[in-house]
Design an enzyme around this catalytic site. Structure first.
Site, PDB file in Angstrom:
ATOM      1  CG  ASP A  18      -2.191   0.822   1.007  1.00 42.08           C
ATOM      2  OD1 ASP A  18      -3.289   0.217   1.007  1.00 42.08           O
ATOM      3  OD2 ASP A  18      -2.099   2.054   0.803  1.00 42.08           O
ATOM      4  CB  THR A  33     -16.307  -2.789  -7.930  1.00 43.72           C
ATOM      5  OG1 THR A  33     -16.373  -3.694  -6.826  1.00 43.72           O
ATOM      6  CG2 THR A  33     -17.598  -2.838  -8.719  1.00 43.72           C
ATOM      7  CE  LYS A  57     -18.793  -5.985  -5.749  1.00 43.05           C
ATOM      8  NZ  LYS A  57     -19.224  -6.474  -4.458  1.00 43.05           N
ATOM      9  CB  CYS A  85     -52.418 -10.118 -11.169  1.00 41.57           C
ATOM     10  SG  CYS A  85     -53.753 -11.306 -11.046  1.00 41.57           S
TER      11      CYS A  85
HETATM   12  N1  LIG Z   1     -15.507  -2.126   0.831  1.00 39.80           N
HETATM   13  C1  LIG Z   1     -16.214  -3.161   0.428  1.00 39.80           C
HETATM   14  O1  LIG Z   1     -17.038  -3.712   1.160  1.00 39.80           O
HETATM   15  C2  LIG Z   1     -16.012  -3.699  -0.968  1.00 39.80           C
HETATM   16  C3  LIG Z   1     -16.571  -4.948  -1.288  1.00 39.80           C
HETATM   17  C4  LIG Z   1     -16.350  -5.459  -2.559  1.00 39.80           C
HETATM   18  C5  LIG Z   1     -15.610  -4.737  -3.494  1.00 39.80           C
HETATM   19  N2  LIG Z   1     -15.118  -3.511  -3.156  1.00 39.80           N
HETATM   20  C6  LIG Z   1     -14.313  -2.805  -4.166  1.00 39.80           C
HETATM   21  O2  LIG Z   1     -12.952  -3.095  -3.883  1.00 39.80           O
HETATM   22  C7  LIG Z   1     -12.140  -1.956  -4.170  1.00 39.80           C
HETATM   23  C8  LIG Z   1     -11.428  -1.527  -2.918  1.00 39.80           C
HETATM   24  O3  LIG Z   1     -12.378  -1.135  -1.956  1.00 39.80           O
HETATM   25  P1  LIG Z   1     -11.968  -0.814  -0.459  1.00 39.80           P
HETATM   26  O4  LIG Z   1     -13.242  -0.509   0.267  1.00 39.80           O
HETATM   27  O5  LIG Z   1     -11.073  -1.871   0.067  1.00 39.80           O
HETATM   28  O6  LIG Z   1     -11.135   0.561  -0.681  1.00 39.80           O
HETATM   29  P2  LIG Z   1     -10.302   1.378   0.391  1.00 39.80           P
HETATM   30  O7  LIG Z   1     -10.402   2.799   0.018  1.00 39.80           O
HETATM   31  O8  LIG Z   1     -10.684   0.969   1.786  1.00 39.80           O
HETATM   32  O9  LIG Z   1      -8.807   0.877   0.165  1.00 39.80           O
HETATM   33  C9  LIG Z   1      -8.069   1.128  -0.969  1.00 39.80           C
HETATM   34  C10 LIG Z   1      -6.600   1.051  -0.597  1.00 39.80           C
HETATM   35  O10 LIG Z   1      -5.823   1.196  -1.775  1.00 39.80           O
HETATM   36  C11 LIG Z   1      -4.675   1.933  -1.448  1.00 39.80           C
HETATM   37  N3  LIG Z   1      -4.085   2.482  -2.675  1.00 39.80           N
HETATM   38  C12 LIG Z   1      -4.565   3.471  -3.469  1.00 39.80           C
HETATM   39  N4  LIG Z   1      -3.733   3.676  -4.516  1.00 39.80           N
HETATM   40  C13 LIG Z   1      -2.724   2.777  -4.379  1.00 39.80           C
HETATM   41  C14 LIG Z   1      -1.579   2.467  -5.161  1.00 39.80           C
HETATM   42  N5  LIG Z   1      -1.317   3.124  -6.272  1.00 39.80           N
HETATM   43  N6  LIG Z   1      -0.771   1.481  -4.728  1.00 39.80           N
HETATM   44  C15 LIG Z   1      -1.036   0.810  -3.594  1.00 39.80           C
HETATM   45  N7  LIG Z   1      -2.114   1.051  -2.823  1.00 39.80           N
HETATM   46  C16 LIG Z   1      -2.944   2.018  -3.216  1.00 39.80           C
HETATM   47  C17 LIG Z   1      -5.181   3.010  -0.478  1.00 39.80           C
HETATM   48  O11 LIG Z   1      -4.130   3.553   0.298  1.00 39.80           O
HETATM   49  C18 LIG Z   1      -6.162   2.166   0.367  1.00 39.80           C
HETATM   50  O12 LIG Z   1      -5.519   1.585   1.472  1.00 39.80           O
HETATM   51  C19 LIG Z   1     -13.090  -0.898  -4.721  1.00 39.80           C
HETATM   52  O13 LIG Z   1     -13.121  -1.023  -6.135  1.00 39.80           O
HETATM   53  C20 LIG Z   1     -14.416  -1.305  -4.144  1.00 39.80           C
HETATM   54  O14 LIG Z   1     -15.479  -0.838  -4.950  1.00 39.80           O
HETATM   55  C21 LIG Z   1     -15.287  -2.994  -1.902  1.00 39.80           C
END
Ligand SMILES: NC(=O)c1ccc[n+]([C@@H]2O[C@H](COP(=O)([O-])OP(=O)(O)OC[C@H]3O[C@@H](n4cnc5c(N)ncnc54)[C@H](O)[C@@H]3O)[C@@H](O)[C@H]2O)c1
Length: 438
Positions: A30, A124, A210, A268
């Protein structure tokens, strides 16, 4: 397996902890030093049930570490999962900048690595993104080709915040779209032992599933809340009604009515929907989602008309007039509405419906037909072959197996517009076949 997880937010930190808990060796990456430090100190970077304990245990076993050094992580792994954020742009398209950057960096790192590598997009993204957008970036950055030491996979994440550790270990299903066989095999290996079906599909379908899941879950919540609000206005407890409603797993909480096709109708559904909207209005309860059902249904009939009208051919063989197969009920039939729209626009129609035919022979629905749709009655034929005789376009509302055989035999050189989704008609050799939602 040696796994890299890029993006240690809700999805990435849960995946990292759970995969290491299942015996894989995981490196989380990260750009946030806070998140990297948390993992290194054996703590969760987010608030999530059971996650802190899992991360601490994985750190102790030496199966989990975190770093900001993506290249080093990729060089020492066989698979990279990407779960960086995809926030909305002001116009609600997702901002894919972080995904692009990570894919490019992984690609560059691969130039220094021998041996195969699988890249798995978990964020997503809209349908088509993996193939149309991510693939070219990856190919250019890595200098590799898919199938030659490079695999690209889209694997959606279905976990819910608050119960994500449990959800990870008990997924409803594991959906994998891959551009090559090695991608599927790597995912089967990584998820070995998880319950639920392992579904192999295309990246585009996996991306769509999704998106639709999230939209459907929102629709369910809105349905329950709008319904509950109207019921409350009647002095009822919406929860009690919905509890019994949900116990019907045949028609309500099931795959029933979930097949894309033609509009709803009959004696209906339109009546009760309009009635419910009126009840809400009488009590000044706003129900914009349910209130839009009739408009949406009419929009679908218009869509069918436009599909038929598109290529300008005017002689139409029209199969099915009742609102669904197996009945002669034409009250509020969307097929009647479609036929009327075509007639009004100058199309020449010849109509066949197996059950309306029987009903006419027995004189059962005779009065309704003569009173309500006399303009269609004179176009109805009891002979499927005769209906096809001069037709340039064949519109399928519904048709029985025997009638479909007749249609398939005469389809060559004609255009089929299928509103129902019969596989045998798609393969019939018609000059052109198109479905309303496929
Ligand atoms: N939160 C959920 O419940 C959930 C469920 C299913 C899918 N998603 C999808 O999964 C994806 C992530 O969601 P999330 O909620 O975990 O996001 P989040 O914002 O909690 O986490 C994203 C992470 O990516 C890191 N990041 C950003 N740019 C980066 C880079 N260039 N290199 C390395 N790290 C980097 C950020 O620092 C952060 O820690 C999204 O597309 C979301 O739509 C989320």
């Amino acid at each position: 397996m040696q796994v890299v997880v890029v993006g240690l937010g809700y999805v990435g930190s849960v995946c990292s902890a759970c995969l290491s808990n299942r015996g894989h060796s995981v490196v989380g990456v990260d750009t946030s030093s806070f998140k990297v430090d948390c993992i290194q100190r054996g703590m969760s970077p987010i608030v999530e049930k059971d996650l802190g304990e899992l991360i601490a245990a994985a750190r102790e076993k030496g199966l989990l570490r975190a770093t900001a050094d993506l290249e080093d992580a990729v060089l020492n792994s066989e698979i990279s999962l990407i779960s960086v954020a995809t926030p909305s742009n002001p116009n609600y398209t997702p901002n894919l900048g972080a995904v692009d950057a990570v894919v490019r960096n992984i690609g560059h790192a691969l130039r220094k690595k021998s041996g195969p590598h699988v890249i798995v997009l978990r964020s997503t993204v809209p349908p088509g993104t993996t193939e149309a957008r991510i693939l070219p970036i990856l190919l250019e950055a890595s200098g590799r080709e898919i199938g030659e030491g490079l695999s690209l996979v889209f694997n959606p994440e279905f976990l819910r915040e608050g119960s994500s550790v449990k959800d990870f270990h008990q997924p409803p299903q594991t959906v994998v779209g891959s551009l090559d066989e090695a991608g599927y095999l790597a995912m089967e290996k990584m998820y070995a032992g998880l319950p639920g079906a392992f579904v192999r599909t295309s990246t585009k379908v996996a991306e769509s599933v999704k998106y639709l899941c999230n939209v459907f879950h929102a629709l369910k919540i809105v349905f329950a809340n709008e319904a509950g609000s109207v019921l409350k206005a009647f002095g009822m407890d919406g929860r009690e009604v919905m509890k019994i409603f949900c116990q019907d797993t045949q028609l309500n909480i099931s795959a029933a009515y979930m097949r894309p096709g033609f509009a709803f109708g009959g004696s209906c559904l339109p009546k009760e929907v309009k009635g419910f909207i009126t009840l809400a209005r009488d009590h000044d309860i706003q129900i914009p989602a349910l209130g839009a059902l009739i408009d949406s249904n009419e929009m679908h009939i218009k869509r069918a008309y436009e599909l038929i009208a598109r290529d300008g051919r005017k002689r139409v063989a029209f199969f099915g007039l009742a609102f669904k197969p197996g009945t002669d009920d034409m009250r509020d039939s969307p097929l009647v509405a479609l036929a009327e729209r075509l007639l009004g626009k100058g199309f020449e129609l010849s109509i066949f419906d197996d059950f309306v035919k029987v009903s006419r022979l027995l004189g059962k629905n005779k009065e309704f037909i003569e009173r309500e749709i006399p303009h269609l009655e004179r176009l109805l034929s009891d002979d499927a072959e005769a209906v096809l005789h001069d037709a340039e376009v064949i519109v399928i509302g519904h048709a029985g197996a025997e009638v479909r055989r007749v249609i398939a035999q005469r389809a060559a050189g004609r255009r089929i517009v299928d509103l129902s989704g019969y596989a045998d008609l798609r393969d019939s050799g018609a000059a052109e076949y198109e479905g309303i939602c496929w």
